[in-house]
Every structure is written in structure tokens, then in C-alpha cells.
Design a protein around this motif. Structure first.
Motif, PDB file in Angstrom:
ATOM      1  N   ALA B 130       1.151  -1.442   0.028  1.00 57.36           N
ATOM      2  CA  ALA B 130      -0.068  -0.136  -0.055  1.00 57.36           C
ATOM      3  C   ALA B 130       0.902   1.165  -0.159  1.00 57.36           C
ATOM      4  CB  ALA B 130      -1.047  -0.693   1.026  1.00 57.36           C
ATOM      5  N   LEU B 152      -3.568   2.156   5.510  1.00 56.79           N
ATOM      6  CA  LEU B 152      -2.967   1.970   4.565  1.00 56.79           C
ATOM      7  C   LEU B 152      -3.961   0.544   3.590  1.00 56.79           C
ATOM      8  CD1 LEU B 152       0.416   0.915   6.435  1.00 56.79           C
ATOM      9  CD2 LEU B 152      -0.397   2.330   4.537  1.00 56.79           C
ATOM     10  N   THR B 153      -4.749   0.058   4.621  1.00 56.61           N
ATOM     11  CA  THR B 153      -5.686  -0.914   3.690  1.00 56.61           C
ATOM     12  C   THR B 153      -6.402   0.055   3.315  1.00 56.61           C
ATOM     13  OG1 THR B 153      -5.553  -2.168   5.742  1.00 56.61           O
ATOM     14  CG2 THR B 153      -7.419  -2.614   4.260  1.00 56.61           C
ATOM     15  N   GLU B 155      -6.567   2.305   1.796  1.00 58.94           N
ATOM     16  CA  GLU B 155      -5.699   3.030   0.124  1.00 58.94           C
ATOM     17  C   GLU B 155      -5.469   1.962  -0.635  1.00 58.94           C
ATOM     18  OE1 GLU B 155      -2.899   6.039   1.474  1.00 58.94           O
ATOM     19  OE2 GLU B 155      -1.276   5.929  -0.066  1.00 58.94           O
ATOM     20  N   LEU B 156      -4.819   0.778  -0.140  1.00 55.56           N
ATOM     21  CA  LEU B 156      -4.532  -0.177  -1.246  1.00 55.56           C
ATOM     22  C   LEU B 156      -5.833  -0.450  -2.369  1.00 55.56           C
ATOM     23  CD1 LEU B 156      -2.723  -1.783  -2.645  1.00 55.56           C
ATOM     24  CD2 LEU B 156      -2.947  -3.837  -1.145  1.00 55.56           C
ATOM     25  N   ARG B 159      -7.008   1.983  -4.416  1.00 51.24           N
ATOM     26  CA  ARG B 159      -6.048   2.400  -5.912  1.00 51.24           C
ATOM     27  C   ARG B 159      -6.581   0.886  -6.428  1.00 51.24           C
ATOM     28  NH1 ARG B 159      -0.017   1.139  -3.589  1.00 51.24           N
ATOM     29  NH2 ARG B 159      -0.237  -0.886  -4.870  1.00 51.24           N
TER      30      ARG B 159
END
Lengths: 270, 270, 270
Positions: B130, B152-153, B155-156, B159
Motif C-alpha cells: 500500500a 494503508l488497507t 488506500e490499497l 488504488r
């Protein structure tokens, strides 16, 4: 007098070394679990494209030729040289040495090019590797003469400048100058597949944690593994369950339980 | 409010989806068994010559890079594209992402070319994927800041336009719009090899049965797997036996046992 | 009247035949253990560079196509021809026959070029192999008509001049002249991965010990394996533990326990 295996076990678990295995198809799962149960962490990686990179980031390397292919030999050489370059201990398990040309030749190439720190095999493999065909037939045929097995273990250690562990009902460990004989373990360990490969994984975990004392790290590993085998066998439900029980016992081993073994194990200077 | 996991479990077992695994050498056997225990059926196939044909006939596809080779990357791409073309859910498990160039590059290629439906990894893998190296070091170094892991979770997920599951002591699941945090499971699950890969197999079983609700299918899978882990740990005999006990518990799970979890799991809209 | 399975089991364990497996990734470990539990010894070897050498030194050969690759097909052909040349029994397990072109074509090539001594598969595989697609759909669709399954088993045995074992809730074994139906075993055996592959390993162990009586060796193997399954299921802790319990029971089987089965199993001459 042996060093303190109990202290070593505590330190091993604190250090939690990372062990790279290039191993055979039969034992991938149980040797990963044996590595964890021993107190280390496993990483399996086999592609030529990544093994050097992996080998440089770990604390120990296992090369086990149990289901060898030519591509795997190349990966083992590459990983072995990378590990060697970083001073990382390498344990070779020459499964089935002597059974086929591929295995025999690969073992010789790995010995010459990778120079393993420790070689662990059964009586047949180590005997054959040490002394040629006649010698091994002797080992098998003559009722496993203890002196002959001592001699073969020491001879191979001297020739390869490595610690050699010939495991079986008795384990013999030598660095060429000293010999330790370990009379522990349980016959049930011989009735499951992969107990030798598990022993190799445990040895790799210990030597990765104690790279400056390869002989005693190997002895400590085999002492711990043998004791786990005895404990597992004491309450085993059968041959199929024994593998899991052996892992249970290995992971549950307390440093204190190793103390009695420290007193009974002695090195013989040669 | 979460959907009814208990009803989903009943339907999953009725539908018994077929899951194609292209996976690592360590977990082939236990993830096949985990697929069965979850209520689905496994088929393992790896040759480029057959993976597309297999992927088109199944209900879900697992791509697990734990012992990757370049040939396997090609097979994963071919199978992934075939599955994608049929609308079959794909779960990517980026084992060891960041550890070698081969794994890192393969993960990026699979993300770009296959577009997995779900990505499941541990905190290090998902964090690194991420946010790049710095972020992950942060994750590991800063005592695993929950907010950073949430970020981060999500965001990934945004994306990659996929459901992302970052599993560990807490599981985080996001589709980019919603985030669910699951506080279940047991530390014993982290002490065996392959528990993450088993989680991936269970997730694949659920998303194959509920391809129209990937987020909640993933949450339901991890809820079921975590509960099985808790139950197994409650009467476990040790680290070696735990894998089998976890499978026992997963297969024995009743729909009723999932009811309490429905009430305690909530999504956060972002 | 069947021969004495109890006497055969005693002799098998005395002879301890060596079985070479070229098998699938999922079951490598458990079929090695099943071979040991059956009373034989396993050797796994897969490289084209060594399989002929291995196959010539063993007592039996297993070819299992569960995770086939083209390279593995070549290794199987080479090993199979080498074994055939030495008169060593070969057992083919056509896992997933009919599911992909690779598996279907490989099976036909192995049948034509290797001429296996025994073919063991489930109802779908054997039915499809015996009678083409229509026939198998019939097998699955028509509630598994026993007479149709008898016919397909016998037909394949005649066509391939091999012993054929169609295993499932009932096991059918035929050499083309005789048919034996075995009503033993337990549904739990169908709920774990690899029970069919384990059956194949046990069959290989028996036919390696009794190459002159392939039909009854196959029946004896499946009788022993089924009885072990019943015993394991009687005190099983669950789906995950069952594999180990099945191995426990197989290894612990006494010759005496097979006596009752001798009376209940009869051949039908055709």
C-alpha cells in the motif's frame, strides 16, 4: 563437558533465526513447521531468479536433495554460494545419496562448490559418502559396527571440513577433531516419513543461531529433537499422529528439560 | 450491521463452490483441506497447458506466490485472465511481497494484468504494497499504529479497486468505501506455518459463493476462520497438532456459532 | 473365496516393498506416509534425469496425474517404461481425467505406452475413461446405477488389460474376467483431500508385494484401507485430524482384523 543446551535453547528462541529451505516436495510443510517448533522462522524459495537474494537475507540455509531436479541443483548452488559469501551456515541433507547418478553427482558438486557447514544424513548416506560403496555395504551388512560408523563420520568431517551428523538409533556428530555420540530418541521417529529432514531443519535452526559453535549447535539440535521424539512417543496415538506429536513436543520443550542431557553427552577428542 | 454470516455459511455449504489454487509448495495439502473444511472443493492445477481450462470451469481462483517461479507467474497470469474473463472471483495472496524482486515484480504484474477481486496478506505485505517501504517500516517499527494500518488497507483497496484484507492480531477488510475491523482469532494461529494461506483459501471459498458481495464474503470468511482458531486453541494439544485442530474446528462450525459475531462486527463508512 | 488377506498383510510387512511415486503436489507427504503405514517404503523422485534409474530399483511404481505438467508426463513415461521392462507393477491414478485436455491426453498416452498394471480412480474418472462422456454423465446423473458401474469397471479392465479399481462408497475391482465389489469404508474418507491418492499408494504397496496376483492384491489393499477408514472414523475428532487417524489405523491394523473381510468378499466370474 558440553555447553549449556538449556541456555542455547533460550537464546535460539530469542534470536529466532530465519532459515531458507530449498528442499524436497515431501517435507516442505513439515520442515517449515519443524523450523517454527525449533524456535526459528522458515522461508521456502526455490527459483533461481530469487534464491540468492533470499539466501543473503537469512541466518541459515538448508539444501535437501530428496526430490532433486537439475534446475534445483542450480538453485542450490547459487543460493549456497550466496550464503557462503555472507558467512551464513549451510546444512546439506544428501537424501538418497548413492541411489541415482543425479543425486550422487549433485552432492559432490554441492560439497565442492558450496562447502556446507554441516552435513546431516542417515547411516547409509553418510557411510556411502564417507567411504564408498564397500564401506557402506559394510555398515549395513555387518550389523552396523559402532567403531566403523565412528570412523566414517569423522573421516567425512575431516575430508569436507564440515560438521558431520550421522543420525539413526545413535547419532554421531563430528567436526573431525571431536566426536560426540548421542544415545537418545525413539524408534517411532524412524517409522514416519521426513523425520531425518525434520532433524536437518532443527539443526539448521540451531547452527543459524550459533554459527561460531557448529559442533555443539548440531549436538544441541539433535539432543532437543531426540528428547522431543521420546516425549512424543511416550503418549503417541499412532504412526499417523506422531509427526504432529513430535512437533508439539519440540515446540513445548523447556530449557530445563535439556539439563539432564548436558551431563550425559561428552565429546571424545580424536 | 453486517449481513447474516450464519445464513451465508449454510448457502456456501449448499453451493459447494469449486476453487482452483495455484499456490505454494508448503501449503498445497493444508489449503486443499482448508477449502474442504470451509465448505468448498479444491482443485490444484499449475501447468500453463491446463490452467486456463481449469480456471474457466471453477467458481474461484487463488493465486499464492509463496514459492514462486517465473513459470508459475505465467500460469497465474493465464489463469487469472481466464477467470477474469468469466467473472470468477480471484484472491491474491502476495506471500513475501517485498522480500525479493521476483515476488515484488510478479505481484505488480498480477495486480495490473489480472486485477484480483480480493488481496489478502499480513500487515507487512499489505502495508508495503500500500505504502512503499517507509510506510511498512513504520507499521512494524511504530508498534503497529491502528490508524496507519486502517489507512494503508483502505488506500490499497482504492488504488487496486479490490477488497483488501490485512490480517493479523486484528483483521482489517476494506473495499475502499467501507472498513471493517475484526478482533477475533488466537495467537496460536500465528505459530503454525500456512495459517495466512489457509485464511486465503477460506476467503476464496466464501467469495466464490458470494461474488456479488465481496466485502462481506471476505469478512464472513475471516470471522469463521478466526472463530475456528479460537475454538481450536481452547483445547489444543500443541503447535504441531494445531493445524489439524483448526481444520476440525472450521469443518465443525455451525451457522448458529456465527450469530454472535454478526452483532459485534460493524462497517465504518469512509 | 478370497485368498487370506491376513496372511498377505503379514507377508507384505515382511517384504517391505519399495514404491516409487511420481505424484501430485497435494499428497506427496501423506502418500509417503500411507506407503509406510501400509507396510512398504516410499521413494519420491520426479526428474527425467533419474526416474528410470529409480524405477528399475523399486518394487512398484505410482503414476498420479493430480498436478500434471508436460515435463511430468515425460518423466512418467520414462519411469513407466523402465518399470514395465523389469516387470515391476505400475499403478495409474488418473486424477481429474476429463477435466482438462492435458490430463485426458496424458492418461491416454500413459495407457498406450506404459500399460499400467492397475488403474485406480473414482466413479467419475473410471466411468469417463471406460465409456466416454455420455456414460459418465449417466453414472453421475442416474443415481449411480450399480450395474452400469459394474459394466464400466469390467469394460475398462478388458480394454486396458489391467486391473481396474473404481472406488467410492462401494469399491469395484475387476481384471476383466472377475469382478469383486467391496462394501466397506466410511463417508469420512470422502471429506478429506487425498484419500483416493492414499488408496492408490496402499494398492501399490500390495501389488508390489504380490505382483502375481494383481486382482486380489488390489482387493486386499482396498479392504485394509477401508477397514482402517472405518476404525479411524469410529473415534475421529474431526475432518482435519482424520487424515492422521486414518494413517494411525492403517499402521495399527492386525492381520486378524482382516479375517472377517475374507469371508464377506467374493468374486463374481463374468
Amino acid at each position: 563437558m558440553s555447553p549449556s543446551f538449556s541456555t542455547m535453547l533460550v537464546r535460539l528462541r530469542e534470536r529466532r533465526p530465519l532459515i531458507h529451505h530449498i528442499t524436497n516436495d515431501v517435507v516442505t510443510h513439515i520442515t517449515a513447521n519443524a523450523t517454527l517448533a525449533a524456535g526459528a522462522s522458515p522461508i521456502m524459495a526455490k527459483a533461481l531468479e530469487e534464491v540468492e537474494e533470499v539466501a543473503r537475507q537469512v541466518d541459515g540455509l538448508v539444501l535437501n536433495i530428496g526430490t532433486l531436479t537439475p534446475a534445483q541443483v542450480e538453485a542450490m548452488k547459487a543460493a549456497g554460494k550466496a550464503a557462503r559469501g555472507e558467512g551464513i551456515p549451510i546444512v546439506l541433507d544428501p537424501v538418497g545419496y548413492g541411489f541415482t547418478k543425479l543425486r550422487t553427482q549433485a552432492t559432490h558438486e554441492l560439497l565442492a562448490q558450496v562447502k556446507p557447514s554441516v552435513i546431516r544424513g542417515n547411516q547409509g548416506e553418510i557411510g556411502l559418502l564417507a567411504g564408498g560403496k564397500g564401506a557402506v555395504k559394510g555398515v549395513e551388512g555387518k550389523g552396523e559396527d559402532p567403531r566403523e560408523m565412528d570412523r566414517l563420520t569423522v573421516e567425512l568431517a575431516r575430508r569436507e571440513k564440515a560438521v558431520v551428523a550421522m543420525t539413526g538409533p545413535e547419532d554421531r556428530i563430528s567436526d573431525g577433531q571431536r566426536l560426540v555420540v548421542l544415545r537418545r530418541g525413539h524408534p517411532a521417529m524412524g517409522a514416519i516419513t521426513g523425520s531425518g529432514c525434520m532433524a536437518t531443519a532443527v539443526v539448521a535452526s540451531w547452527v543459524a543461531a550459533f554459527p561460531d559453535d557448529l559442533l555443539w549447535a548440531t549436538v544441541g539440535a539433535l539432543a532437543a529433537f531426540s528428547l522431543a521424539g521420546e516425549k512424543a512417543a511416550a503418549h503417541s496415538r499412532g504412526q499417523g499422529s506422531f509427526t504432529a506429536e513430535l512437533l508439539d513436543a519440540l515446540a513445548a520443550l523447556t530449557p530445563e528439560e535439556l539439563v539432564p542431557l548436558e551431563a550425559e553427552i561428552h565429546e571424545r577428542s580424536l
